[in-house]
Design a protein around this motif. Structure first.
Motif, short mmCIF file in Angstrom:
data_model
loop_
_atom_site.label_atom_id
_atom_site.label_comp_id
_atom_site.label_asym_id
_atom_site.label_seq_id
_atom_site.Cartn_x
_atom_site.Cartn_y
_atom_site.Cartn_z
N PRO A 117 20.54 -41.36 -69.84
CA PRO A 117 19.81 -40.94 -71.04
C PRO A 117 18.45 -41.63 -71.07
O PRO A 117 18.27 -42.69 -70.45
CB PRO A 117 20.69 -41.41 -72.19
CG PRO A 117 22.04 -41.66 -71.59
CD PRO A 117 21.80 -42.04 -70.16
N VAL A 118 17.52 -41.08 -71.82
CA VAL A 118 16.17 -41.65 -71.89
C VAL A 118 15.93 -42.31 -73.24
O VAL A 118 16.53 -41.94 -74.24
CB VAL A 118 15.09 -40.59 -71.60
CG1 VAL A 118 15.27 -40.03 -70.20
CG2 VAL A 118 15.08 -39.50 -72.66
N ALA A 119 15.02 -43.28 -73.26
CA ALA A 119 14.79 -44.07 -74.47
C ALA A 119 13.40 -44.70 -74.37
O ALA A 119 12.80 -44.71 -73.30
CB ALA A 119 15.85 -45.17 -74.56
N PRO A 120 12.90 -45.26 -75.48
CA PRO A 120 11.63 -45.98 -75.39
C PRO A 120 11.75 -47.17 -74.44
O PRO A 120 10.82 -47.46 -73.68
CB PRO A 120 11.35 -46.42 -76.83
CG PRO A 120 12.55 -46.11 -77.64
CD PRO A 120 13.38 -45.14 -76.88
N SER A 121 12.88 -47.87 -74.51
CA SER A 121 13.09 -49.06 -73.69
C SER A 121 14.52 -49.02 -73.16
O SER A 121 15.38 -48.36 -73.74
CB SER A 121 12.89 -50.33 -74.52
OG SER A 121 11.60 -50.34 -75.10
N ALA A 122 14.77 -49.74 -72.08
CA ALA A 122 16.10 -49.71 -71.46
C ALA A 122 17.05 -50.65 -72.19
O ALA A 122 17.52 -51.66 -71.64
CB ALA A 122 15.98 -50.10 -69.98
N SER A 153 4.08 -40.96 -68.79
CA SER A 153 3.71 -39.63 -68.27
C SER A 153 4.71 -38.55 -68.66
O SER A 153 4.42 -37.36 -68.57
CB SER A 153 3.59 -39.69 -66.74
OG SER A 153 4.87 -39.95 -66.18
N GLU A 154 5.92 -38.96 -69.09
CA GLU A 154 6.94 -37.98 -69.49
C GLU A 154 6.79 -37.55 -70.95
O GLU A 154 7.40 -36.57 -71.37
CB GLU A 154 8.34 -38.59 -69.31
CG GLU A 154 8.70 -38.93 -67.87
CD GLU A 154 10.06 -39.63 -67.80
OE1 GLU A 154 11.07 -38.92 -67.66
OE2 GLU A 154 10.10 -40.88 -67.90
N LEU A 155 6.03 -38.31 -71.73
CA LEU A 155 6.02 -38.06 -73.18
C LEU A 155 5.35 -36.74 -73.57
O LEU A 155 5.86 -36.03 -74.45
CB LEU A 155 5.41 -39.25 -73.92
CG LEU A 155 6.21 -40.56 -73.69
CD1 LEU A 155 5.55 -41.73 -74.41
CD2 LEU A 155 7.67 -40.41 -74.13
N VAL A 159 6.94 -33.84 -76.09
CA VAL A 159 6.21 -33.27 -77.25
C VAL A 159 6.16 -31.74 -77.11
O VAL A 159 6.45 -31.00 -78.07
CB VAL A 159 4.79 -33.87 -77.34
CG1 VAL A 159 3.93 -33.13 -78.34
CG2 VAL A 159 4.88 -35.36 -77.70
N HIS A 160 5.86 -31.29 -75.92
CA HIS A 160 5.81 -29.85 -75.66
C HIS A 160 7.16 -29.19 -75.92
O HIS A 160 7.24 -28.07 -76.45
CB HIS A 160 5.36 -29.63 -74.21
CG HIS A 160 5.35 -28.20 -73.81
ND1 HIS A 160 4.31 -27.34 -74.11
CD2 HIS A 160 6.28 -27.45 -73.17
CE1 HIS A 160 4.61 -26.14 -73.66
NE2 HIS A 160 5.79 -26.17 -73.08
N THR A 161 8.23 -29.90 -75.56
CA THR A 161 9.58 -29.34 -75.75
C THR A 161 9.91 -29.16 -77.23
O THR A 161 10.58 -28.20 -77.61
CB THR A 161 10.61 -30.27 -75.07
OG1 THR A 161 10.19 -30.48 -73.72
CG2 THR A 161 11.99 -29.67 -75.06
N TYR A 162 9.46 -30.09 -78.07
CA TYR A 162 9.64 -29.90 -79.53
C TYR A 162 8.95 -28.61 -79.98
O TYR A 162 9.53 -27.81 -80.74
CB TYR A 162 9.06 -31.09 -80.32
CG TYR A 162 10.01 -32.26 -80.46
CD1 TYR A 162 10.94 -32.29 -81.50
CD2 TYR A 162 10.00 -33.32 -79.56
CE1 TYR A 162 11.83 -33.36 -81.63
CE2 TYR A 162 10.88 -34.39 -79.68
CZ TYR A 162 11.80 -34.40 -80.72
OH TYR A 162 12.68 -35.45 -80.84
N ALA A 163 7.72 -28.40 -79.52
CA ALA A 163 6.97 -27.21 -79.95
C ALA A 163 7.63 -25.94 -79.43
O ALA A 163 7.74 -24.94 -80.15
CB ALA A 163 5.52 -27.31 -79.46
N ALA A 211 4.68 -45.16 -84.12
CA ALA A 211 4.74 -43.88 -84.83
C ALA A 211 4.14 -42.74 -84.01
O ALA A 211 4.26 -41.57 -84.39
CB ALA A 211 4.01 -44.00 -86.17
N ARG A 212 3.51 -43.07 -82.89
CA ARG A 212 2.72 -42.06 -82.17
C ARG A 212 3.56 -40.86 -81.72
O ARG A 212 3.16 -39.70 -81.90
CB ARG A 212 2.02 -42.71 -80.96
CG ARG A 212 0.91 -41.86 -80.34
CD ARG A 212 0.18 -42.60 -79.20
NE ARG A 212 -0.30 -43.93 -79.56
CZ ARG A 212 -1.41 -44.18 -80.27
NH1 ARG A 212 -2.16 -43.17 -80.67
NH2 ARG A 212 -1.76 -45.41 -80.55
N LEU A 213 4.72 -41.10 -81.13
CA LEU A 213 5.50 -39.97 -80.59
C LEU A 213 5.97 -39.05 -81.71
O LEU A 213 5.88 -37.83 -81.61
CB LEU A 213 6.69 -40.47 -79.76
CG LEU A 213 7.44 -39.34 -79.04
CD1 LEU A 213 6.57 -38.69 -77.95
CD2 LEU A 213 8.75 -39.83 -78.43
#
Ligand code: 8OZ
Length: 376
Positions: A117-122, A153-155, A159-163, A211-213
């Motif tokens: 799974p992915v996260a901000p930090s491990a 680079s994945e972020l 973001v695109h996936t939400y849209a 808060a950026r993401l």
């Protein structure tokens, strides 16, 4: 006379018949992430709510964290949802879907190619997810897997996936709008809060960075479908899914002020511990202050509140002007005609916790209305 819980309200583009919302409720009845016909029945039974918010719905395979929760990224999933929205609209209801990326609250068995799974930090969450054994069909709660930290680079892709999911929801599946899941320790909340985010790049550290993401995802969804069709759910102090923040008041003051100019339909705030007490030990929070900050910054969306509201508290919240809409969770599982019951001050059916997650019609589409109880 003051406004009551039963009066209509405009939330952005959404014209709602009353101020009672069905909160998002995970039910784990969508194998292969596809909502079934009984899901259309379930939501249609509850269509007298001013607004139905669907169960949390994954925006991508990577966003999946529980067995048998639905998605918004495959055509079969969208076909399933089309039947749901048609059934709700036929009954005169309004329905938005909740856009969900679980982040670290997942398990390798649910991830693409069995990946982490992915996260901000491990940092592994001390939390459980829910898996179903394919052979026996039995569900069980299991520890979440160790996540990997997302590369910056994945972020943009996320973001695109939400849209894209928002566009799928409104343009293809027929939803009236979407609610961004920014709560309960899932991906966007993980980025917001210090307990899960130890990044040292532009997405970690300061409040602005954490808060950026969430703000990028929200702005992308607003650009895709228009702010008047977008709500967002926040949970400033919930301990759900092992989430915490060192200083939530200034964090949410910032977030809410940034959301204010986006023309959102509504802001949905979980007060206290999700599904639990309205006060969390050691985590005081001033909800009125963030509502005031939202209005001061020009926010015109409806203010939706949630968590452990009963009839009296809900009526007081709307009549006093503290809230515009009240979302009910567990009471909506067991009372399809909750609006009528609240209007008449009739007794509520009790919920059966053992059928919340997984299973079929039992505990899903078989709770009686007042009228059915009288006949039965
Ligand atoms: C209960 C069980 C599984 C998921 C949330 C989406 O808390 C959930 C959830 C709740 O927001």
């Amino acid at each position: 006379m003051s406004t009551t819980l039963f009066d209509p309200v405009q939330a952005g583009d959404l014209q709602l018949a009353n101020r009672i919302a069905m909160a998002p409720l995970t039910r784990n009845r969508s194998p292969n992430a596809v909502p079934k016909d009984i899901t259309a029945t379930y939501y249609a039974q509850r269509a007298t709510a001013g607004l139905l918010i669907t169960e949390a719905t994954a925006i991508s395979h990577q966003g999946q964290g529980y067995a048998d929760v639905p998605g918004l990224y495959g055509s079969d999933q969208l076909d399933g949802w089309k039947k749901v929205t048609a059934a709700v609209h036929e009954r005169g209801g309004k329905i938005v879907t909740q856009l969900w990326h679980v982040g670290r609250i997942s398990h390798v068995d649910l991830q693409p190619e069995g990946g982490q799974p992915v996260a901000p930090s491990a940092i592994t969450a001390k939390a459980k997810t829910y898996l179903v054994d394919r052979d026996s069909g039995k569900g069980q709660f299991v520890a979440t897997s160790e996540p990997r930290a997302l590369d910056a680079s994945e972020l943009p892709g996320i973001v695109h996936t939400y849209a894209a999911a928002a566009r799928n929801a409104v343009e293809t599946a027929g939803f009236d709008g979407v609610e961004i899941h920014g709560a309960n320790g899932y991906l966007l909340d993980q980025f917001l809060k210090t307990g899960a985010n130890q990044r040292t790049d532009d997405y970690g550290g300061s409040i602005e960075n954490r808060a950026r993401l969430l703000l990028e995802a929200t702005r992308a969804v607003v650009d895709a479908i228009g702010g008047g069709k977008v709500g967002i759910r926040l949970s400033p102090v919930t301990p759900a899914n092992d989430i915490s923040d060192a200083d939530p008041q200034p964090l949410f003051d910032y977030v809410i002020r940034q959301l204010a100019p986006l023309g959102l339909a509504y802001v949905h705030v979980i007060e206290g511990a999700t599904g639990g007490p309205r006060e969390v030990d050691g985590r005081p929070f001033d909800y009125e202050a963030i509502k005031a900050a939202y209005r001061e910054a020009g926010g015109q969306g409806a203010w939706m509140v949630n968590n452990a509201y009963d009839r009296a508290l809900a009526m007081e919240a709307v009549e006093s002007g503290r809230a515009d809409i009240v979302a009910f969770g567990k009471a909506y599982i067991s009372n399809p005609d909750l609006v009528e019951r609240l209007r008449k001050d009739a007794p509520l059916n009790e919920w059966d916790q053992s059928t919340f997650y997984g299973g079929g019609e039992k505990g899903y589409t078989d709770y009686p209305t007042l009228q059915q109880s009288k006949q039965g």
